[in-house]
Structure formats: C-alpha cells, structure tokens
Design a protein around this motif. Structure first.
Motif, mmCIF file in Angstrom:
data_model
loop_
_atom_site.group_PDB
_atom_site.id
_atom_site.type_symbol
_atom_site.label_atom_id
_atom_site.label_comp_id
_atom_site.label_asym_id
_atom_site.label_seq_id
_atom_site.Cartn_x
_atom_site.Cartn_y
_atom_site.Cartn_z
ATOM 1 N N THR A 193 0.747 -1.317 -0.150
ATOM 2 C CA THR A 193 -0.196 0.496 0.394
ATOM 3 C C THR A 193 0.796 1.721 0.084
ATOM 4 O O THR A 193 2.052 0.982 1.250
ATOM 5 N N LYS A 194 0.823 2.422 -0.881
ATOM 6 C CA LYS A 194 0.989 3.888 -0.625
ATOM 7 C C LYS A 194 0.117 4.500 -1.129
ATOM 8 O O LYS A 194 -0.623 4.666 -1.816
ATOM 9 N N THR A 195 0.265 5.665 -0.372
ATOM 10 C CA THR A 195 -0.779 7.261 -0.241
ATOM 11 C C THR A 195 0.120 7.872 -0.463
ATOM 12 O O THR A 195 1.555 8.261 0.921
ATOM 13 N N TYR A 196 0.408 8.950 -1.798
ATOM 14 C CA TYR A 196 1.165 10.024 -1.235
ATOM 15 C C TYR A 196 0.294 11.239 -0.762
ATOM 16 O O TYR A 196 -0.861 11.303 -0.504
ATOM 17 N N ARG A 197 1.198 12.278 -0.458
ATOM 18 C CA ARG A 197 0.153 13.207 -0.073
ATOM 19 C C ARG A 197 0.402 14.378 -1.383
ATOM 20 O O ARG A 197 2.429 14.555 -1.447
ATOM 21 N N THR A 198 -0.730 15.416 -1.300
ATOM 22 C CA THR A 198 -0.430 16.123 -2.498
ATOM 23 C C THR A 198 -0.122 17.470 -1.814
ATOM 24 O O THR A 198 0.120 17.547 -0.385
ATOM 25 N N ALA A 199 0.601 18.652 -2.296
ATOM 26 C CA ALA A 199 0.825 19.213 -2.041
ATOM 27 C C ALA A 199 -0.020 20.170 -1.173
ATOM 28 O O ALA A 199 -0.201 20.857 -0.273
ATOM 29 N N ARG A 200 -1.252 20.048 -1.380
ATOM 30 C CA ARG A 200 -2.124 20.827 -0.803
ATOM 31 C C ARG A 200 -2.544 20.149 0.564
ATOM 32 O O ARG A 200 -4.372 20.222 1.081
ATOM 33 N N GLY A 201 -2.120 19.044 0.738
ATOM 34 C CA GLY A 201 -1.855 18.038 2.178
ATOM 35 C C GLY A 201 -3.745 16.345 2.028
ATOM 36 O O GLY A 201 -3.185 16.371 3.019
ATOM 37 N N ARG A 202 -3.546 16.447 0.691
ATOM 38 C CA ARG A 202 -4.717 15.556 0.178
ATOM 39 C C ARG A 202 -3.811 14.436 0.714
ATOM 40 O O ARG A 202 -2.814 13.893 -0.595
ATOM 41 N N ARG A 203 -4.338 13.295 0.461
ATOM 42 C CA ARG A 203 -3.909 12.037 0.169
ATOM 43 C C ARG A 203 -4.286 11.023 -0.893
ATOM 44 O O ARG A 203 -5.516 11.434 -1.091
ATOM 45 N N LEU A 204 -3.210 10.944 -1.118
ATOM 46 C CA LEU A 204 -4.151 10.503 -2.637
ATOM 47 C C LEU A 204 -3.419 9.093 -3.166
ATOM 48 O O LEU A 204 -1.971 8.001 -2.841
ATOM 49 N N SER A 205 -4.514 7.600 -2.888
ATOM 50 C CA SER A 205 -4.005 5.996 -3.138
ATOM 51 C C SER A 205 -3.658 6.083 -4.271
ATOM 52 O O SER A 205 -4.482 5.905 -5.308
ATOM 53 N N ALA A 206 -2.410 5.426 -4.126
ATOM 54 C CA ALA A 206 -1.522 5.347 -5.115
ATOM 55 C C ALA A 206 -1.597 3.321 -5.573
ATOM 56 O O ALA A 206 -1.910 2.857 -6.959
ATOM 57 N N LEU A 207 -0.981 3.012 -4.592
ATOM 58 C CA LEU A 207 -0.893 1.519 -4.221
ATOM 59 C C LEU A 207 -1.837 0.758 -2.738
ATOM 60 O O LEU A 207 -1.686 1.492 -1.951
ATOM 61 N N ASP A 208 -2.876 0.020 -3.315
ATOM 62 C CA ASP A 208 -3.760 -0.426 -2.390
ATOM 63 C C ASP A 208 -4.235 -2.192 -2.200
ATOM 64 O O ASP A 208 -4.231 -2.495 -3.145
ATOM 65 N N ARG A 209 -3.488 -3.085 -1.164
ATOM 66 C CA ARG A 209 -3.117 -3.847 -1.051
ATOM 67 C C ARG A 209 -2.424 -4.553 -2.204
ATOM 68 O O ARG A 209 -2.885 -5.294 -3.398
ATOM 69 N N PHE A 210 -1.917 -3.923 -3.566
ATOM 70 C CA PHE A 210 -1.026 -4.630 -4.173
ATOM 71 C C PHE A 210 -0.516 -5.991 -4.356
ATOM 72 O O PHE A 210 0.666 -5.852 -3.478
ATOM 73 N N SER A 211 -0.719 -6.935 -4.937
ATOM 74 C CA SER A 211 -0.055 -7.659 -4.954
ATOM 75 C C SER A 211 0.363 -8.197 -6.677
ATOM 76 O O SER A 211 -0.986 -8.699 -7.007
ATOM 77 N N MET A 212 1.836 -8.800 -6.641
ATOM 78 C CA MET A 212 1.983 -9.500 -8.479
ATOM 79 C C MET A 212 2.880 -10.413 -7.719
ATOM 80 O O MET A 212 4.066 -10.017 -6.992
ATOM 81 N N THR A 213 3.626 -11.208 -8.678
ATOM 82 C CA THR A 213 4.559 -11.411 -9.401
ATOM 83 C C THR A 213 5.260 -12.131 -10.040
ATOM 84 O O THR A 213 4.289 -11.350 -11.215
ATOM 85 N N ILE A 214 6.764 -11.599 -10.415
ATOM 86 C CA ILE A 214 7.759 -11.820 -11.302
ATOM 87 C C ILE A 214 8.148 -13.007 -11.427
ATOM 88 O O ILE A 214 9.469 -13.484 -10.411
ATOM 89 N N PRO A 215 7.968 -14.590 -12.248
ATOM 90 C CA PRO A 215 8.479 -14.888 -12.145
ATOM 91 C C PRO A 215 9.835 -15.315 -13.181
ATOM 92 O O PRO A 215 9.552 -14.424 -14.062
ATOM 93 N N GLN A 216 10.695 -16.086 -13.292
ATOM 94 C CA GLN A 216 12.544 -15.922 -13.696
ATOM 95 C C GLN A 216 11.562 -16.710 -14.984
ATOM 96 O O GLN A 216 11.217 -17.659 -15.611
ATOM 97 N N GLY A 217 12.321 -15.724 -16.222
ATOM 98 C CA GLY A 217 12.664 -15.874 -16.976
ATOM 99 C C GLY A 217 11.211 -15.669 -18.379
ATOM 100 O O GLY A 217 10.997 -15.148 -19.185
ATOM 101 N N ARG A 218 9.797 -14.526 -17.106
ATOM 102 C CA ARG A 218 8.710 -14.245 -17.693
ATOM 103 C C ARG A 218 9.435 -12.768 -18.150
ATOM 104 O O ARG A 218 9.605 -11.422 -18.015
ATOM 105 N N THR A 219 7.915 -12.032 -19.494
ATOM 106 C CA THR A 219 7.736 -10.878 -19.737
ATOM 107 C C THR A 219 6.824 -10.545 -18.953
ATOM 108 O O THR A 219 5.657 -11.182 -19.321
ATOM 109 N N VAL A 220 6.814 -9.900 -17.803
ATOM 110 C CA VAL A 220 5.370 -9.265 -17.141
ATOM 111 C C VAL A 220 5.267 -8.538 -18.011
ATOM 112 O O VAL A 220 5.786 -7.562 -17.775
ATOM 113 N N GLY A 221 3.624 -7.921 -18.471
ATOM 114 C CA GLY A 221 2.581 -6.897 -18.862
ATOM 115 C C GLY A 221 2.984 -6.001 -17.985
ATOM 116 O O GLY A 221 1.263 -7.272 -17.395
#
Ligand SMILES: Nc1ncnc2c1ncn2[C@@H]1O[C@H](COP(=O)(O)OP(=O)(O)OP(=O)(O)O)[C@@H](O)[C@H]1O
Ligand SMILES: [Mg+2]
Length: 320
Positions: free
Chosen positions: A13-41
């Motif tokens: 999870t990643k929340t940015y704070r904007t210059a005006r102090g607003r919270r902006l959720s960029a990642l929300d319980r983001f899960s993924m895998t990168i297996p060896q040898g694959r090209t992940v799009g």
C-alpha cells in the motif's frame, strides 16, 4: 516443476500526500509476482499505480505497508542488496543531449563498474551501432528508448524493469522494441517487467500479464492461462448496435462494441448461449446479420477482470 519467483509483492500500500495535503492512494494492497524468465506486462489505465509499483521495487518510493520479496531479500530493508540485480528505465531515459549515444553509455558503464566491452555489446543488441557516434539530441524517440534499454541492460541484471518503454513510439519503432525484447528473452534468458496502458502492446510483448486498476492487481497470470480460462465469445453484427446493446443489457448481458474493418461488432463480455441471445434480440425485433464464436483475446480478459473486480468491490464504480 514451478518456475522460481524473482519478485513477489504482497499487499503493498502506498498513499501520496499532495502539495495541498490531500491523500492520494496509489497502491492499495497490491500483490503480484515476477517469475524467472517471463516477460510480465504490467497493464492498467493512466494513474492506476504502475509506475508507483515499479518505483517501490526499485526503492524509489517507500511503501506504507506490505512487503516486497526480491532476489531472496526483503524490501525496503535490504534494498542495497538487490540494486545490482535490476536494470531499469523509468519515466523515459535521462542522458546528456550533447554527448553521443556511445559516450552516454560509457558513462553509465563507469558508474556500474561494467567493462567497456559491455557498451559495444549493448549497442549491438539494441541495433544502434551505426548511430552510436551521433549526438543523443539528434536521436528519434525510438532510438532514445532503445538506448535507455541498452543502459538498463549494461550491468547484465537478472531483471529489466521498463516503465512504458513503447510510449509514443510509431508502429515501426514498436516492432523494433518487440524484436529487442524477443532477443533479450531468447538470447539472454532475461526476465522483464514492462508496463503499458495499451492492451495490444502488452499482448504482443508479454507472456504473463498483471492487470492493475485503482492501485490493485486484479489479475496476475500467464497469458496462455488467462486466455484459456475465458470461454469463447459470441460476436454479433447488427444494424443498430446501440439498440442491441441496450436489449442485451436489459437481460444482464454486457457487451463491448468494437469497430474493425467490417464495421461495428458487438462482443459478449462473458460466454453466453447463442440461442438465448438470439431469442432476446428477435423478441425485440432485432435480427443479427451474423453471429459467430471467437476465442477470447486479451481485451476480453481485461474487460472480464475489470467487471469481476467491480462486482466484488462496487464502490470502485464502473467505467465503460
Ligand atoms: N509524487 C506523487 N505525488 C502525489 N501523487 C502521485 C505521485 N506520483 C503518483 N501519484 C498519484 O498516484 C497515482 C498512481 O500514479 P502512477 O504514476 O503510479 O500511475 P501509472 O499507472 O504509472 O499512470 P500512467 O499510465 O499515467 O503512467 C495517481 O493517482 C497519481 O496521480
Ligand atoms: Mg506511469
């Protein structure tokens, strides 16, 4: 035998704070895998969190919570141990315009402690030998992006992290990039994660797809498995597509209109029984010219994943 994973994001999870102090959720319980040898799009609309996810992996942003395991280390704690495993191109290449392509790569090689020979090999790989002694400022966008990939490859990393490497390229330059990815995969066994907001690009270059929406990864699987899991799609040609869509929606059947060389076609978003569909349409005086079955493609998978995510979490709203 299962393929080893180089990277695993868990509930990041990643929340940015904007210059005006607003919270902006960029990642929300983001899960993924990168297996060896694959090209992940890494596929998702603008602002869905693709760049943030890649930056978290590279240690350029610090997640609020969640974990990233990479190359046997836990991030961000062990970030310095994984740097040499990854080569990255994030938000466009940064080179000195007045220097040649070769000179720029030599400077990168010095920083990485890579031998000068690696510069020639990288230039050959990205097909820039002929232009190597021209000033970077005069390069086309496609050449600039390829030089960026060459720089990411210089240290012979285990994983290439490429953020929108095909953004803004013309079809010929996209084709060059596709061939380059093929070489990296086949000649060097390179694992890659390549972000894009364009379905067709991802389908052409990847053998695995992670779909991101609103900071969540809503599908993460090998492309062949994703395509095999979706059943065949009915495709209709009718005189009045808007009317037909409304009639089908009234019976709970979602459709996507696609315009191709043969005019507008309606594709059912899920598998459906042909006679049922015909019955709905004819009962409303709509008589299709043609109804065929097609194998699902990545767009079908994408639409189905977004629909499933929206149904599971209705507060996300629906975009069509
Ligand atoms: N430095 C920042 N400060 C504040 N908000 C940010 C920052 N970087 C990204 N965001 C916000 O986080 C969200 C995710 O952005 P991100 O750049 O990761 O998306 P993306 O999928 O890479 O989009 P694009 O396809 O446009 O590159 C967006 O809402 C964006 O506005
Ligand atoms: Mg981005």
């Amino acid at each position: 035998m299962t393929t080893p994973e180089l990277v695993r994001f868990e509930e990041v999870t990643k929340t940015y704070r904007t210059a005006r102090g607003r919270r902006l959720s960029a990642l929300d319980r983001f899960s993924m895998t990168i297996p060896q040898g694959r090209t992940v799009g890494l596929l998702g609309p603008n602002g869905s969190g693709k760049t943030t996810a890649l930056k978290a992996l590279l240690g350029l942003v610090r997640p609020d919570s969640g974990t990233i395991h990479a190359f046997g280390h836990l991030l961000p704690h062990d970030q310095r141990h994984v740097a040499a495993h990854m080569g990255a191109l994030i938000e466009g290449p940064a080179f000195t315009p007045s220097l040649t392509g070769r000179h720029n790569l030599r400077l990168t090689a010095q920083l990485l402690g890579a031998p000068t020979r690696a510069v020639d090999e990288a230039l050959e790989l990205v097909d820039l030998e002929a232009a190597a002694d021209r000033r970077y400022a005069g390069y086309s966008l496609g050449m600039k992006q390829r030089l960026g990939v060459a720089a990411a490859f210089l240290g012979r990393p285990d994983l290439l992290v490429l953020d929108e490497p095909m953004n803004g390229l013309d079809p010929e330059a996209v084709r060059d990039m596709r061939l380059l990815f093929g070489r990296l995969r086949e000649d060097f066994g390179m694992t890659m994660v390549v972000s894009s907001h364009i379905l067709a690009e991802v389908e052409q270059v990847s053998d695995r797809v992670a779909i991101v929406r609103d900071g969540r990864c809503i599908a993460d699987a090998d492309l062949t498995d994703l395509l095999a899991a979706g059943g065949p799609r009915l495709v209709l040609r009718v005189d009045d597509p808007d009317n037909a869509r409304a009639a089908l929606l009234g019976h709970g059947h979602h459709t996507t209109a696609r315009t191709g060389p043969r005019g507008t076609e309606l594709r059912l978003d899920e598998t459906a029984h042909g006679p049922d569909i015909l019955k709905i349409l004819t009962s409303q005086g709509i008589y299709p010219h043609e109804m065929t079955q097609e194998s699902p493609d990545l767009e079908d998978v994408y639409v189905a994943a977004i629909r499933a995510a929206t149904t599971a979490d209705p507060q996300n709203g629906e975009q069509t």
